[in-house]
Scaffold this motif. Structure first.
Motif, PDB file in Angstrom:
ATOM      1  N   GLY A  24    -126.201 -36.419-135.694  1.00  0.00           N
ATOM      2  CA  GLY A  24    -125.096 -35.585-136.139  1.00  0.00           C
ATOM      3  C   GLY A  24    -123.758 -36.291-136.095  1.00  0.00           C
ATOM      4  N   LEU A  25    -123.581 -37.156-135.117  1.00  0.00           N
ATOM      5  CA  LEU A  25    -122.315 -37.874-134.990  1.00  0.00           C
ATOM      6  C   LEU A  25    -122.297 -39.203-135.732  1.00  0.00           C
ATOM      7  N   ALA A  26    -123.389 -39.572-136.350  1.00  0.00           N
ATOM      8  CA  ALA A  26    -123.470 -40.885-136.997  1.00  0.00           C
ATOM      9  C   ALA A  26    -122.412 -41.054-138.076  1.00  0.00           C
ATOM     10  N   GLY A  27    -122.199 -40.053-138.905  1.00  0.00           N
ATOM     11  CA  GLY A  27    -121.229 -40.194-139.986  1.00  0.00           C
ATOM     12  C   GLY A  27    -119.806 -39.923-139.547  1.00  0.00           C
ATOM     13  N   SER A  28    -119.618 -38.834-138.819  1.00  0.00           N
ATOM     14  CA  SER A  28    -118.264 -38.438-138.438  1.00  0.00           C
ATOM     15  C   SER A  28    -117.795 -39.120-137.160  1.00  0.00           C
ATOM     16  N   GLY A  29    -118.694 -39.690-136.416  1.00  0.00           N
ATOM     17  CA  GLY A  29    -118.304 -40.364-135.178  1.00  0.00           C
ATOM     18  C   GLY A  29    -117.400 -41.556-135.421  1.00  0.00           C
ATOM     19  N   ILE A  31    -115.216 -41.909-137.832  1.00  0.00           N
ATOM     20  CA  ILE A  31    -113.876 -41.401-138.139  1.00  0.00           C
ATOM     21  C   ILE A  31    -113.184 -40.937-136.862  1.00  0.00           C
ATOM     22  N   ALA A  32    -113.930 -40.273-135.978  1.00  0.00           N
ATOM     23  CA  ALA A  32    -113.352 -39.819-134.713  1.00  0.00           C
ATOM     24  C   ALA A  32    -112.878 -41.017-133.883  1.00  0.00           C
ATOM     25  N   LEU A  33    -113.655 -42.095-133.883  1.00  0.00           N
ATOM     26  CA  LEU A  33    -113.245 -43.285-133.135  1.00  0.00           C
ATOM     27  C   LEU A  33    -112.007 -43.933-133.740  1.00  0.00           C
ATOM     28  N   LEU A  34    -111.898 -43.946-135.066  1.00  0.00           N
ATOM     29  CA  LEU A  34    -110.703 -44.499-135.708  1.00  0.00           C
ATOM     30  C   LEU A  34    -109.461 -43.700-135.329  1.00  0.00           C
ATOM     31  N   VAL A  35    -109.568 -42.388-135.320  1.00  0.00           N
ATOM     32  CA  VAL A  35    -108.433 -41.547-134.939  1.00  0.00           C
ATOM     33  C   VAL A  35    -108.107 -41.748-133.469  1.00  0.00           C
ATOM     34  N   ALA A  37    -108.556 -44.388-131.726  1.00  0.00           N
ATOM     35  CA  ALA A  37    -107.930 -45.700-131.549  1.00  0.00           C
ATOM     36  C   ALA A  37    -106.447 -45.648-131.893  1.00  0.00           C
ATOM     37  N   ALA A  38    -106.057 -44.727-132.757  1.00  0.00           N
ATOM     38  CA  ALA A  38    -104.654 -44.612-133.154  1.00  0.00           C
ATOM     39  C   ALA A  38    -103.829 -43.803-132.165  1.00  0.00           C
ATOM     40  N   ILE A  39    -104.471 -43.110-131.239  1.00  0.00           N
ATOM     41  CA  ILE A  39    -103.758 -42.298-130.251  1.00  0.00           C
ATOM     42  C   ILE A  39    -103.493 -43.172-129.030  1.00  0.00           C
ATOM     43  N   PRO A  40    -102.219 -43.386-128.674  1.00  0.00           N
ATOM     44  CA  PRO A  40    -101.897 -44.328-127.593  1.00  0.00           C
ATOM     45  C   PRO A  40    -102.248 -43.837-126.184  1.00  0.00           C
ATOM     46  N   GLU A  41    -102.225 -42.540-125.954  1.00  0.00           N
ATOM     47  CA  GLU A  41    -102.456 -42.017-124.609  1.00  0.00           C
ATOM     48  C   GLU A  41    -103.934 -41.659-124.420  1.00  0.00           C
ATOM     49  N   THR A  42    -104.491 -42.066-123.289  1.00  0.00           N
ATOM     50  CA  THR A  42    -105.906 -41.822-123.014  1.00  0.00           C
ATOM     51  C   THR A  42    -106.215 -40.334-122.920  1.00  0.00           C
ATOM     52  N   GLY A  43    -105.364 -39.581-122.255  1.00  0.00           N
ATOM     53  CA  GLY A  43    -105.592 -38.150-122.108  1.00  0.00           C
ATOM     54  C   GLY A  43    -105.593 -37.431-123.447  1.00  0.00           C
ATOM     55  N   ALA A  44    -104.667 -37.796-124.317  1.00  0.00           N
ATOM     56  CA  ALA A  44    -104.603 -37.180-125.636  1.00  0.00           C
ATOM     57  C   ALA A  44    -105.823 -37.562-126.472  1.00  0.00           C
ATOM     58  N   ALA A  45    -106.283 -38.800-126.333  1.00  0.00           N
ATOM     59  CA  ALA A  45    -107.468 -39.245-127.073  1.00  0.00           C
ATOM     60  C   ALA A  45    -108.708 -38.483-126.612  1.00  0.00           C
ATOM     61  N   LEU A  46    -108.832 -38.280-125.304  1.00  0.00           N
ATOM     62  CA  LEU A  46    -109.973 -37.517-124.785  1.00  0.00           C
ATOM     63  C   LEU A  46    -109.897 -36.049-125.194  1.00  0.00           C
ATOM     64  N   ALA A  47    -108.681 -35.500-125.227  1.00  0.00           N
ATOM     65  CA  ALA A  47    -108.518 -34.116-125.683  1.00  0.00           C
ATOM     66  C   ALA A  47    -108.909 -33.999-127.149  1.00  0.00           C
ATOM     67  N   TYR A  48    -108.511 -34.981-127.966  1.00  0.00           N
ATOM     68  CA  TYR A  48    -108.903 -34.979-129.380  1.00  0.00           C
ATOM     69  C   TYR A  48    -110.425 -35.017-129.507  1.00  0.00           C
ATOM     70  N   LEU A  49    -111.063 -35.865-128.715  1.00  0.00           N
ATOM     71  CA  LEU A  49    -112.515 -35.982-128.776  1.00  0.00           C
ATOM     72  C   LEU A  49    -113.188 -34.670-128.388  1.00  0.00           C
ATOM     73  N   ALA A  50    -112.661 -33.988-127.379  1.00  0.00           N
ATOM     74  CA  ALA A  50    -113.225 -32.700-126.964  1.00  0.00           C
ATOM     75  C   ALA A  50    -113.065 -31.654-128.061  1.00  0.00           C
ATOM     76  N   GLY A  53    -115.447 -32.481-130.920  1.00  0.00           N
ATOM     77  CA  GLY A  53    -116.824 -32.111-130.591  1.00  0.00           C
ATOM     78  C   GLY A  53    -117.049 -30.616-130.663  1.00  0.00           C
ATOM     79  N   LEU A  54    -116.120 -29.833-130.133  1.00  0.00           N
ATOM     80  CA  LEU A  54    -116.255 -28.375-130.186  1.00  0.00           C
ATOM     81  C   LEU A  54    -116.168 -27.860-131.618  1.00  0.00           C
ATOM     82  N   GLY A  55    -115.292 -28.457-132.409  1.00  0.00           N
ATOM     83  CA  GLY A  55    -115.189 -28.062-133.814  1.00  0.00           C
ATOM     84  C   GLY A  55    -116.454 -28.385-134.581  1.00  0.00           C
ATOM     85  N   THR A  56    -117.037 -29.549-134.296  1.00  0.00           N
ATOM     86  CA  THR A  56    -118.293 -29.933-134.941  1.00  0.00           C
ATOM     87  C   THR A  56    -119.401 -28.963-134.543  1.00  0.00           C
TER      88      THR A  56
END
Length: 84
Positions: A24-29, A31-35, A37-50, A53-56
């Motif tokens: 399921g994450l093969a195609g959209s994963g 894109i998520a990693l590219l986004v 990588a563009a987020i400088p803060e680790t906490g914000a990047a993890l929040a985006y990932l969460a 994932g919930l949206g998916t």
């Protein structure tokens, strides 16, 4: 006679879930990693990932429910037994 397949026991469900998650994450994963990588803060990047994932998860659940409702409607509308 039906035979149980190897690996179809109690431990098969977590394995099936893991395989489904990877596929399921093969195609959209990527894109998520590219986004991320563009987020400088680790906490914000993890929040985006969460949130991603919930949206998916919500989107796939809604699509599955919609397909099930369409199939139930079709089964009630037309006699399925004549095609079996």
């Amino acid at each position: 006679m039906l035979h149980a397949r190897e690996g179809s026991g109690a431990g098969a469900a977590p394995r099936a879930f893991l395989i489904g998650a990877v596929h399921g994450l093969a195609g959209s994963g990527a894109i998520a990693l590219l986004v991320m990588a563009a987020i400088p803060e680790t906490g914000a990047a993890l929040a985006y990932l969460a949130v991603f994932g919930l949206g998916t998860l919500a989107g796939m659940t809604a699509l599955s429910a919609g397909m099930e409702l369409a199939l139930l409607w079709a089964a009630r509308r037309w006699s399925v037994e004549r095609w079996l």
